[in-house]
Enzyme design. Structure first.
Site, PDB file in Angstrom:
ATOM      1  N   ASN A  58       0.867  -1.186   0.000  1.00  0.00           N
ATOM      2  CA  ASN A  58       0.000   0.000   0.000  1.00  0.00           C
ATOM      3  C   ASN A  58       0.896   1.225   0.000  1.00  0.00           C
ATOM      4  O   ASN A  58       1.485   1.562   1.018  1.00  0.00           O
ATOM      5  CB  ASN A  58      -0.903  -0.025   1.248  1.00  0.00           C
ATOM      6  CG  ASN A  58      -1.730   1.245   1.382  1.00  0.00           C
ATOM      7  OD1 ASN A  58      -1.783   2.064   0.454  1.00  0.00           O
ATOM      8  ND2 ASN A  58      -2.381   1.413   2.525  1.00  0.00           N
ATOM      9  N   LYS A 108       0.115   4.267  -0.206  1.00  0.00           N
ATOM     10  CA  LYS A 108      -0.522   5.463   0.372  1.00  0.00           C
ATOM     11  C   LYS A 108      -0.287   6.636  -0.590  1.00  0.00           C
ATOM     12  O   LYS A 108      -0.283   6.429  -1.804  1.00  0.00           O
ATOM     13  CB  LYS A 108      -0.006   5.705   1.787  1.00  0.00           C
ATOM     14  CG  LYS A 108      -0.141   4.421   2.641  1.00  0.00           C
ATOM     15  CD  LYS A 108       0.058   4.612   4.100  1.00  0.00           C
ATOM     16  CE  LYS A 108      -0.149   3.276   4.816  1.00  0.00           C
ATOM     17  NZ  LYS A 108      -0.018   3.358   6.262  1.00  0.00           N
ATOM     18  N   HIS A 128      -9.431   1.384   5.041  1.00  0.00           N
ATOM     19  CA  HIS A 128      -8.135   1.546   5.713  1.00  0.00           C
ATOM     20  C   HIS A 128      -8.321   2.486   6.909  1.00  0.00           C
ATOM     21  O   HIS A 128      -9.135   3.420   6.847  1.00  0.00           O
ATOM     22  CB  HIS A 128      -7.100   2.111   4.732  1.00  0.00           C
ATOM     23  CG  HIS A 128      -5.708   2.045   5.280  1.00  0.00           C
ATOM     24  ND1 HIS A 128      -5.241   2.956   6.197  1.00  0.00           N
ATOM     25  CD2 HIS A 128      -4.706   1.150   5.090  1.00  0.00           C
ATOM     26  CE1 HIS A 128      -3.986   2.634   6.518  1.00  0.00           C
ATOM     27  NE2 HIS A 128      -3.650   1.539   5.864  1.00  0.00           N
ATOM     28  N   GLU A 139      -6.670   4.863   7.905  1.00  0.00           N
ATOM     29  CA  GLU A 139      -6.463   6.281   7.589  1.00  0.00           C
ATOM     30  C   GLU A 139      -7.715   6.893   6.957  1.00  0.00           C
ATOM     31  O   GLU A 139      -7.990   8.081   7.130  1.00  0.00           O
ATOM     32  CB  GLU A 139      -5.218   6.432   6.691  1.00  0.00           C
ATOM     33  CG  GLU A 139      -3.948   6.201   7.508  1.00  0.00           C
ATOM     34  CD  GLU A 139      -2.787   5.586   6.752  1.00  0.00           C
ATOM     35  OE1 GLU A 139      -2.755   5.653   5.516  1.00  0.00           O
ATOM     36  OE2 GLU A 139      -1.897   5.022   7.428  1.00  0.00           O
ATOM     37  N   GLU A 193      -5.126  -4.842  10.521  1.00  0.00           N
ATOM     38  CA  GLU A 193      -4.095  -3.831  10.733  1.00  0.00           C
ATOM     39  C   GLU A 193      -4.365  -3.098  12.047  1.00  0.00           C
ATOM     40  O   GLU A 193      -5.174  -2.150  12.062  1.00  0.00           O
ATOM     41  CB  GLU A 193      -4.113  -2.812   9.589  1.00  0.00           C
ATOM     42  CG  GLU A 193      -3.810  -3.398   8.234  1.00  0.00           C
ATOM     43  CD  GLU A 193      -3.231  -2.364   7.279  1.00  0.00           C
ATOM     44  OE1 GLU A 193      -2.173  -2.623   6.721  1.00  0.00           O
ATOM     45  OE2 GLU A 193      -3.824  -1.285   7.127  1.00  0.00           O
ATOM     46  N   GLY A 206       2.818   2.239  10.943  1.00  0.00           N
ATOM     47  CA  GLY A 206       3.811   3.315  10.861  1.00  0.00           C
ATOM     48  C   GLY A 206       4.520   3.606  12.168  1.00  0.00           C
ATOM     49  O   GLY A 206       5.215   4.618  12.279  1.00  0.00           O
ATOM     50  N   SER A 240       3.745  -2.134  10.378  1.00  0.00           N
ATOM     51  CA  SER A 240       5.194  -2.221  10.605  1.00  0.00           C
ATOM     52  C   SER A 240       5.797  -3.554  10.167  1.00  0.00           C
ATOM     53  O   SER A 240       6.712  -4.079  10.809  1.00  0.00           O
ATOM     54  CB  SER A 240       5.518  -1.915  12.074  1.00  0.00           C
ATOM     55  OG  SER A 240       5.145  -0.580  12.387  1.00  0.00           O
TER      56      SER A 240
HETATM   57  P1  13P Z   1       3.232   0.416   7.734  1.00  0.00           P
HETATM   58  O1  13P Z   1       3.728  -0.859   7.075  1.00  0.00           O
HETATM   59  O2  13P Z   1       3.968   1.629   7.260  1.00  0.00           O
HETATM   60  O3  13P Z   1       3.151   0.273   9.212  1.00  0.00           O
HETATM   61  O4  13P Z   1       1.726   0.645   7.193  1.00  0.00           O
HETATM   62  C1  13P Z   1       0.821  -0.410   7.248  1.00  0.00           C
HETATM   63  C2  13P Z   1      -0.382  -0.025   6.476  1.00  0.00           C
HETATM   64  O5  13P Z   1      -1.125   0.865   6.865  1.00  0.00           O
HETATM   65  C3  13P Z   1      -0.651  -0.754   5.226  1.00  0.00           C
HETATM   66  O6  13P Z   1      -1.935  -0.501   4.754  1.00  0.00           O
END
Ligand code: 13P
Length: 266
Positions: free
Chosen positions: A16, A18, A108, A110, A178, A184, A224
């Site tokens: 992903n 983003k 997601h 976010e 997740e 992150g 992560s």
């Molecule tokens: P990270 O791998 O940067 O922690 O992000 C995970 C994520 O949100 C994938 O959709």
């Protein structure tokens, strides 16, 4: 649990991106990932690889994948619940299907947090994705506060149940667990934590859509993930892959995650 123990699911490693990499960077990146995996002799049928670029990259990625016959899947990071009409700024599942997207990420954290997406909207988007023959990658996960208040599984299980509200048939879906606190943060869940929630999510799918769908549905872990920890997640029986954020933006790191079966001790 008994569900799915004997069914073979093709692992899926998904990146992903983003809001990273413009369409020119996307072309260079996808080429490098594909070459690096081909050079390493990666068996794409054994471990599927998918990327989720921003909308503006999708046409370029589609053109490249199709022209060079790259064995990579791709998808979008969101879609509209609607097919077309007066929805400024939104993108229809019909458009994504036209661009040969196989997948679409839905719900997601976010989007849930920064865009106030509700469980109902997530459910509508899942229905829209399936209508356009896109496989939804349904994201669920608890915040640190949820974890303290409700434990690990309650919120993700509730989110998944809600997301499946409009799904009736033997749908092709992917679920991504997740935990929000792991995204992150550099602090991944433990493989045991991921397995525990993944098993609960699979039981939920069995309850809502039946054992057959539960047995074939891939459940990913995200938060992560990196080359150094992927193999430990992939050893868990209910974890069928990873949704990778930050580490999916580095060619060497992402290729190494995809090649987790070759890691020492994997
Ligand atoms: P990270 O791998 O940067 O922690 O992000 C995970 C994520 O949100 C994938 O959709």
């Amino acid at each position: 649990m008994a569900v799915a123990a004997s069914v073979r699911r093709t692992p899926l490693i998904a990146g992903n991106w983003k809001m990273n990499l413009d369409h020119l960077q996307a072309i260079a990146f996808v080429q490098k990932v594909a070459w690096s995996l081909k050079d390493a002799g990666h068996d794409f049928a054994a471990v599927e690889v998918a990327v989720f670029p921003p909308y503006t990259d999708l046409r370029s990625v589609q053109t490249l994948v199709s022209a060079d016959k790259l064995p990579l899947a791709f998808g979008a990071q969101d879609l509209s619940a609607h097919d077309s009409g007066a929805y400024t700024g939104e993108i229809s599942g019909a458009f994504l299907a036209q661009l040969e997207c196989r997948y679409v990420i839905i719900g997601h954290s976010e989007r849930r947090n920064l865009h106030a997406e509700t469980d109902e909207q997530v459910a509508q988007k899942v229905t829209a994705a399936l209508k356009h023959s896109l496989t939804p990658v349904i994201c669920v996960g608890e915040t640190a506060e949820d974890l303290e208040k409700h434990g690990q599984s309650a919120v993700p299980v509730g989110q998944l149940r809600a997301a499946l509200a409009g799904v009736t048939s033997a749908a092709d879906i992917v679920v991504a667990y997740e935990p929000v606190w792991a995204i992150g943060s550099g602090q991944a869940a433990t493989p045991e934590q991921a397995e525990q929630v993944a098993a609960q999510l699979r039981a939920t799918i069995a309850d809502v859509l039946g054992e057959d769908v539960a047995a074939k549905t891939r459940i990913l872990y995200g938060g992560s993930v990196k080359a150094a920890n992927i193999a430990s997640f992939m050893r868990e029986p209910n974890v069928d892959g990873a949704l990778v954020g930050g580490a999916s933006l580095d060619v060497t790191e992402f290729a190494s995650i995809v090649r987790y079966q070759k890691h020492v001790g994997a």
